[in-house]
Design an enzyme around this catalytic site. Structure first.
Site: not given
Ligand code: AR6
Length: 173
Positions: A9, A32-33
């Protein structure tokens, strides 16, 4: 220093900076955001809101990066970047994704940071195929690391499935 792959994480990593896969408004979201904003606390949202808009509702255009403190996070800073939404691969996605990695590293170097962790930018809600994203990310990072060899760069995968994909891209057979 070579890039390292961690399954974690990202909000738990005590590094100089962690990267947030944000959206152009920089006011939080899911994935992740959302996790980063929850762990950092409301001061992060206030700091993001204070960043100037470059056009209505846009604080960080796709492919760029912005930096804030980490507030309640163990990381000192958060570098927010906005990855491309996947539209099939012919809409400049690879170029934009490469720019995200370069922009984040650029800010890290400019601010004399020594360690940074990236999530798999665009590989969640934005739908980028992870194997292709990994190839783009690793090429962009290797390029920068050729001249900034001391930077500790960690590729942070959230689960084992994603880590296996990134490991294959790091060490192709
Ligand atoms: N630690 C590490 N990786 C993570 C975590 C964490 N705590 N949580 C999720 N991931 P995403 P995007 C991974 O959807 O595709 C948001 O709403 C997850 O499994 O977070 O760039 C923003 O506000 C995946 O592999 O980002 C934007 O609107 C990776 O992080 C949109 O999502 C990225 O998934 C951005 O979408």
């Amino acid at each position: 220093m070579p890039m390292t792959l961690v399954t974690a994480d990202i909000t738990r990593l005590a590094l100089d900076a962690i990267v947030n896969a944000a959206n152009p408004g920089l006011l939080g979201g899911g994935g992740v955001d959302g996790a980063i904003h929850r762990a950092a606390g409301p001061a992060l949202l206030a700091a993001c809101r204070a960043l100037p808009e470059v056009s209505p509702g846009v604080r960080c255009p796709t492919g760029e990066a912005r930096m804030t403190p980490g507030f309640g996070l163990p990381a000192r800073f958060v570098i927010h970047t906005v990855g491309p939404v996947w539209h099939g691969g012919h809409a400049g996605e690879a170029e934009l994704l490469g720019r995200c990695y370069r922009a984040c590293i650029g800010l890290a170097i400019e601010n004399k940071l020594h360690s940074i962790a990236f999530p798999a930018i665009s590989c969640g809600v934005y739908g980028y195929p992870p194997d292709q994203a990994a190839t783009v990310a690793i090429a962009a990072l290797r390029d920068v690391l050729a001249t900034h060899a001391k930077l500790d760069v960690q590729l942070c995968c959230f689960d084992d499935r994603m880590a296996a994909i990134w490991r294959r891209a790091l060490n192709p057979a």
